[in-house]
Design an enzyme around this catalytic site. Structure first.
Site, short mmCIF file in Angstrom:
data_model
loop_
_atom_site.label_atom_id
_atom_site.label_comp_id
_atom_site.label_asym_id
_atom_site.label_seq_id
_atom_site.Cartn_x
_atom_site.Cartn_y
_atom_site.Cartn_z
N GLU A 122 19.99 9.80 10.85
CA GLU A 122 19.97 8.45 11.10
C GLU A 122 20.53 7.66 9.92
OE1 GLU A 122 15.95 7.49 11.83
OE2 GLU A 122 15.71 8.64 13.60
N ARG A 169 -3.02 10.76 -1.63
CA ARG A 169 -4.28 11.46 -1.05
C ARG A 169 -4.38 12.44 -2.18
NH1 ARG A 169 -2.65 12.63 4.87
NH2 ARG A 169 -2.78 10.64 5.80
N ASP A 228 4.08 -1.31 16.40
CA ASP A 228 4.25 0.35 16.85
C ASP A 228 3.95 0.17 18.44
OD1 ASP A 228 5.11 1.68 14.86
OD2 ASP A 228 3.27 1.60 13.73
N TYR A 279 7.47 -6.29 14.01
CA TYR A 279 7.20 -4.91 14.22
C TYR A 279 5.99 -4.31 14.75
CZ TYR A 279 8.45 -0.09 13.59
OH TYR A 279 8.65 1.34 13.95
N ARG A 314 17.57 -5.00 11.12
CA ARG A 314 17.96 -3.71 10.54
C ARG A 314 18.16 -2.74 11.80
NH1 ARG A 314 20.63 -3.14 5.99
NH2 ARG A 314 20.02 -0.89 6.03
N ARG A 330 1.06 -1.21 -0.09
CA ARG A 330 -0.01 0.15 0.02
C ARG A 330 0.94 1.40 -0.17
NH1 ARG A 330 -2.53 1.40 4.30
NH2 ARG A 330 -0.66 0.36 5.64
N ARG A 384 17.43 10.12 7.06
CA ARG A 384 16.56 11.56 7.52
C ARG A 384 17.47 12.24 8.83
NH1 ARG A 384 11.52 8.65 10.71
NH2 ARG A 384 12.54 7.63 12.57
P1 FAD Z 1 11.66 -2.64 23.62
O1 FAD Z 1 11.23 -1.20 23.73
O2 FAD Z 1 12.65 -3.18 22.61
O3 FAD Z 1 11.84 -3.30 25.12
C1 FAD Z 1 12.36 -4.42 25.41
C2 FAD Z 1 13.38 -4.30 26.53
O4 FAD Z 1 13.90 -5.49 27.10
C3 FAD Z 1 14.60 -3.35 26.27
O5 FAD Z 1 14.68 -2.19 27.29
C4 FAD Z 1 15.78 -4.31 26.54
O6 FAD Z 1 16.91 -3.65 27.00
C5 FAD Z 1 15.28 -5.21 27.47
N1 FAD Z 1 15.99 -6.46 27.45
C6 FAD Z 1 16.01 -7.48 26.32
N2 FAD Z 1 16.73 -8.49 26.71
C7 FAD Z 1 16.92 -8.33 28.04
C8 FAD Z 1 17.47 -9.40 29.01
N3 FAD Z 1 18.22 -10.49 28.58
N4 FAD Z 1 17.47 -9.15 30.06
C9 FAD Z 1 16.76 -7.91 30.77
N5 FAD Z 1 16.19 -7.10 29.91
C10 FAD Z 1 16.26 -7.36 28.40
N6 FAD Z 1 6.42 3.00 17.29
C11 FAD Z 1 5.46 3.72 17.13
O7 FAD Z 1 4.37 3.94 17.72
N7 FAD Z 1 5.61 5.16 16.56
C12 FAD Z 1 7.16 5.39 16.17
O8 FAD Z 1 7.35 6.45 15.80
C13 FAD Z 1 8.06 4.31 16.41
N8 FAD Z 1 9.31 4.73 15.86
C14 FAD Z 1 10.10 3.84 16.10
C15 FAD Z 1 11.71 4.04 15.65
C16 FAD Z 1 12.54 3.07 15.95
C17 FAD Z 1 14.02 3.39 15.32
C18 FAD Z 1 12.33 1.81 16.51
C19 FAD Z 1 13.26 0.77 16.61
C20 FAD Z 1 11.13 1.58 16.98
C21 FAD Z 1 9.95 2.59 16.77
N9 FAD Z 1 8.53 2.32 17.15
C22 FAD Z 1 7.72 3.23 17.03
C23 FAD Z 1 8.22 1.07 17.69
C24 FAD Z 1 8.34 1.22 19.10
O9 FAD Z 1 9.71 1.46 19.76
C25 FAD Z 1 8.06 -0.31 19.80
O10 FAD Z 1 6.60 -0.38 19.73
C26 FAD Z 1 8.17 -0.52 21.52
O11 FAD Z 1 9.36 0.16 21.91
C27 FAD Z 1 8.04 -1.71 21.68
O12 FAD Z 1 8.21 -2.22 23.17
P2 FAD Z 1 8.79 -3.50 23.78
O13 FAD Z 1 8.70 -3.38 25.22
O14 FAD Z 1 8.10 -4.66 23.04
O15 FAD Z 1 10.40 -3.35 23.08
N1 UDP Z 2 9.39 5.34 2.30
C1 UDP Z 2 10.00 5.97 1.10
N2 UDP Z 2 10.41 7.29 1.12
C2 UDP Z 2 9.98 8.11 2.27
C3 UDP Z 2 9.37 7.39 3.44
C4 UDP Z 2 9.14 5.93 3.33
O1 UDP Z 2 10.07 5.44 0.28
O2 UDP Z 2 10.34 9.45 2.32
C5 UDP Z 2 8.84 3.84 2.33
C6 UDP Z 2 10.17 3.01 2.57
O3 UDP Z 2 10.22 1.73 1.51
C7 UDP Z 2 9.80 2.81 3.96
C8 UDP Z 2 8.47 2.64 4.00
O4 UDP Z 2 7.98 3.70 2.99
O5 UDP Z 2 10.37 1.39 4.12
C9 UDP Z 2 7.71 2.88 5.39
O6 UDP Z 2 8.28 4.09 5.88
P1 UDP Z 2 7.82 4.73 7.14
O7 UDP Z 2 8.90 6.00 7.51
O8 UDP Z 2 6.46 5.06 6.98
O9 UDP Z 2 7.99 3.70 8.23
P2 UDP Z 2 9.17 3.25 9.39
O10 UDP Z 2 10.30 3.47 8.59
O11 UDP Z 2 8.99 4.39 10.28
O12 UDP Z 2 8.44 1.95 9.67
#
Ligand code: FAD
Ligand code: UDP
Length: 375
Positions: free
Chosen positions: A308, A179, A358, A356, A252, A175, A283
Site C-alpha cells: 500500500e 496496554r 468504519d 471517515y 488521501r 489517543r 504496509r
Molecule cells: P463506499 O464504499 O465508498 O460506497 C460508495 C459507492 O457509491 C461506491 O460504490 C461508488 O462507486 C458509488 N458512487 C459514487 N458516486 C456515484 C455516482 N455518481 N453514481 C453512482 N454510484 C456512485 N472500515 C472498517 O470497519 N474496517 C476496516 O478495516 C476498514 N478499512 C478501510 C480501508 C480503506 C483503504 C478504506 C478507504 C476504508 C476502510 N474502511 C474500513 C471503511 C469502509 O470502507 C467504509 O466504512 C465503507 O466502505 C463505507 O461505505 P459507503 O457505502 O459509505 O461508501
Molecule cells: N500509526 C502509526 N504507526 C502504525 C500504525 C498506525 O503511527 O504502525 C498511527 C498513524 O498516525 C495513523 C494512525 O495511527 O494515521 C491510525 O492508524 P490505523 O492503522 O489505526 O488507522 P487507519 O489508517 O486504518 O485509519
C-alpha cells in the site's frame, strides 16, 4: 413514480439501506457507477483467495445489533487483527503493549514498562512546560516518548499523510492507547471478524431481489433518474453532487500493488506495517490470513500480497480518507448548507458526509436513517 427510493451507490451504506427498505416493502432501485457492487468492501478472488481490492477491511464493533445483523446475513469468521510493525528489519507487535515494550527495551513487567515510558516522555513534557502540544510530533512524544515515536509512529504517519509530523495537527493521535498487558488484538471491541467467503457474499445477500444498475453514474443521468423515484439516498461524493461549484474537498488515497506469489506463506500475518520512512509503502497485506488460520494456510500453495502506497488524491483517483483539517471542514459546512436545501435527497455515507466511517458505524447509520424514514 416507479420506485420509492433511488439509491445512489452500492457500498455498505447503499446496500444496507436498500435491504432495510426492500424488506419493509419499498420499491428500490440501486445505481452504481462501478462495474461491481459493494463500494470499497468489494473483494476479488485471486488464486482462490478473497482479495480486498480497495484495502484491507476488518469488521469490528461493540454494537451487538450491528454484529447480529451482519451475521444473520453472512456469518463472520474469527479473524483477530494483530498487525506487526517492521522497523529496519526488526519486528514489534501492535498495538503498543507489553510485547512491544519487551521488544523495544527488554522490560518484562508492567511496572518496568511504565517506568520506562515515564522516562521516555519526560523530556517532551518538560519542553511543553504546561502548554498544549502544537502538532502531532509534540503530542506523540508527550504521550509515548521518543523510542516508540521514532521507530513506530514517525515514518508511518509521515508516509500516510504525506506531511512531516511537526506539520500535522495533534488531534490525529489524541489517543495512543498503551496496554500494560500481553495482548496483540488491535481492537478493543467485543466483536470482530470477516464474512466467511468474503464481503461480496454479504453485499450480494443485502441486495438480493433488488434491481441494481451497474456502470450507471447518477450524476451523468440525474435528470432522467430523478424522475423515477420519490426519494434519493445519495452516497457519492458531496462536492461532486454540486458539480464542485465551491471547490474540491480533499482526500488521501492509496495505491495498491498486488502480486501473486508462489509460496504458501509470505509474511505469516495479514498485516505488516513498515514504519521506516525509507520503505516507500506503508504496509503489506497478505490476504489469505484474513480467512485461513493455522495449518489451513498451507492448503493453498500460492499467496496474494498487496503493498500500500499512500498518496494525495487527485481527480480521477478513488477518494479514500477525508482530510478533516480546518480548510476542508469549512468547505464541508458550505456544501452541507447547499445539501440541506435539496428536497427529498438524503446524503449518507463516507463520501456524502465526508466523514471517515468504519463499516459498523456505516451500517448503524443506515439503520438509523431507515428508522427515521419508517417513522
Ligand atoms: P463506499 O464504499 O465508498 O460506497 C460508495 C459507492 O457509491 C461506491 O460504490 C461508488 O462507486 C458509488 N458512487 C459514487 N458516486 C456515484 C455516482 N455518481 N453514481 C453512482 N454510484 C456512485 N472500515 C472498517 O470497519 N474496517 C476496516 O478495516 C476498514 N478499512 C478501510 C480501508 C480503506 C483503504 C478504506 C478507504 C476504508 C476502510 N474502511 C474500513 C471503511 C469502509 O470502507 C467504509 O466504512 C465503507 O466502505 C463505507 O461505505 P459507503 O457505502 O459509505 O461508501
Ligand atoms: N500509526 C502509526 N504507526 C502504525 C500504525 C498506525 O503511527 O504502525 C498511527 C498513524 O498516525 C495513523 C494512525 O495511527 O494515521 C491510525 O492508524 P490505523 O492503522 O489505526 O488507522 P487507519 O489508517 O486504518 O485509519
Amino acid at each position: 413514480m416507479q420506485y420509492d427510493y433511488l439509491i445512489v451507490g452500492s457500498g455498505l451504506m447503499g446496500a444496507t439501506f436498500a435491504y432495510l427498505a426492500h424488506h419493509a416493502g419499498k420499491r428500490c432501485l440501486v445505481v452504481e457507477r462501478r462495474a461491481h457492487t459493494g463500494g470499497n468492501v468489494h473483494c476479488q478472488e485471486v488464486a482462490g483467495i478473497q482479495v480486498h481490492q480497495y484495502g484491507a477491511h476488518i469488521l469490528h464493533t461493540n454494537n451487538r445489533e450491528v454484529w447480529q445483523f451482519v451475521n444473520g446475513i453472512a456469518e463472520c469468521n474469527r479473524y483477530t487483527n494483530s498487525p506487526v510493525a517492521n522497523y529496519q528489519g526488526k519486528l514489534y507487535n501492535l498495538p503498543f503493549n507489553m510485547n512491544t515494550f519487551y521488544q523495544m527495551w527488554g522490560v518484562t513487567t508492567p511496572l518496568q514498562a511504565r517506568r520506562k515510558i515515564e522516562e521516555q516522555r519526560s523530556e517532551a513534557i518538560r519542553k511543553l512546560d504546561g502548554r498544549e502540544p502544537a502538532n502531532l510530533e509534540e503530542q506523540a512524544l508527550a504521550l509515548v516518548g521518543k523510542d516508540i515515536f521514532e521507530r513506530l509512529i514517525k515514518g508511518y504517519t509521515e508516509k500516510q499523510w504525506g506531511r512531516s509530523c511537526n506539520e500535522l495537527p495533534a488531534f490525529i493521535i489524541r489517543r495512543l492507547p498503551l496496554r500494560f498487558v500481553f495482548d496483540n488484538n488491535y481492537f478493543n471491541d467485543s466483536y470482530q471478524g470477516i464474512p466467511i467467503g468474503g464481503y461480496n457474499r454479504l453485499i450480494d445477500r443485502l441486495l438480493q431481489d433488488i434491481e441494481v444498475r451497474l456502470k450507471t453514474d447518477f450524476l451523468e443521468h440525474k435528470q432522467e433518474l430523478d424522475t423515477l423515484a420519490d426519494k434519493v439516498l445519495y452516497t457519492g461524493p458531496l462536492d461532486a453532487y454540486f458539480d464542485y461549484r465551491l471547490g474540491h474537498l480533499q482526500y488521501r488515497t492509496v495505491r495498491f500493488e498486488t502480486e501473486v506469489l508462489e509460496t504458501p506463506n509470505y509474511q505469516g500475518n495479514a498485516v505488516v506495517n513498515y514504519t521506516d520512512r525509507d520503505v516507500p509503502y506503508t504496509r503489506i497485506i497478505e490476504h489469505k490470513h484474513f480467512e485461513q488460520f493455522g495449518p489451513a494456510v498451507y492448503d493453498n500453495p500460492q499467496t496474494v500480497i498487496s503493498k500500500e502506497y499512500s498518496m494525495e488524491w487527485m481527480p480521477g483517483m478513488e477518494p479514500y480518507y477525508p482530510v478533516n483539517d480546518e480548510k476542508n471542514s469549512a468547505l464541508l459546512r458550505e456544501y452541507q448548507t447547499l445539501a440541506a436545501k435539496e428536497e427529498n435527497v438524503i446524503f449518507a455515507g463516507r463520501l456524502a458526509e465526508y466523514k471517515y466511517y468504519d463499516m459498523a458505524p456505516t451500517i448503524e447509520r443506515a439503520m438509523q436513517l431507515w428508522s427515521k424514514e419508517e417513522a
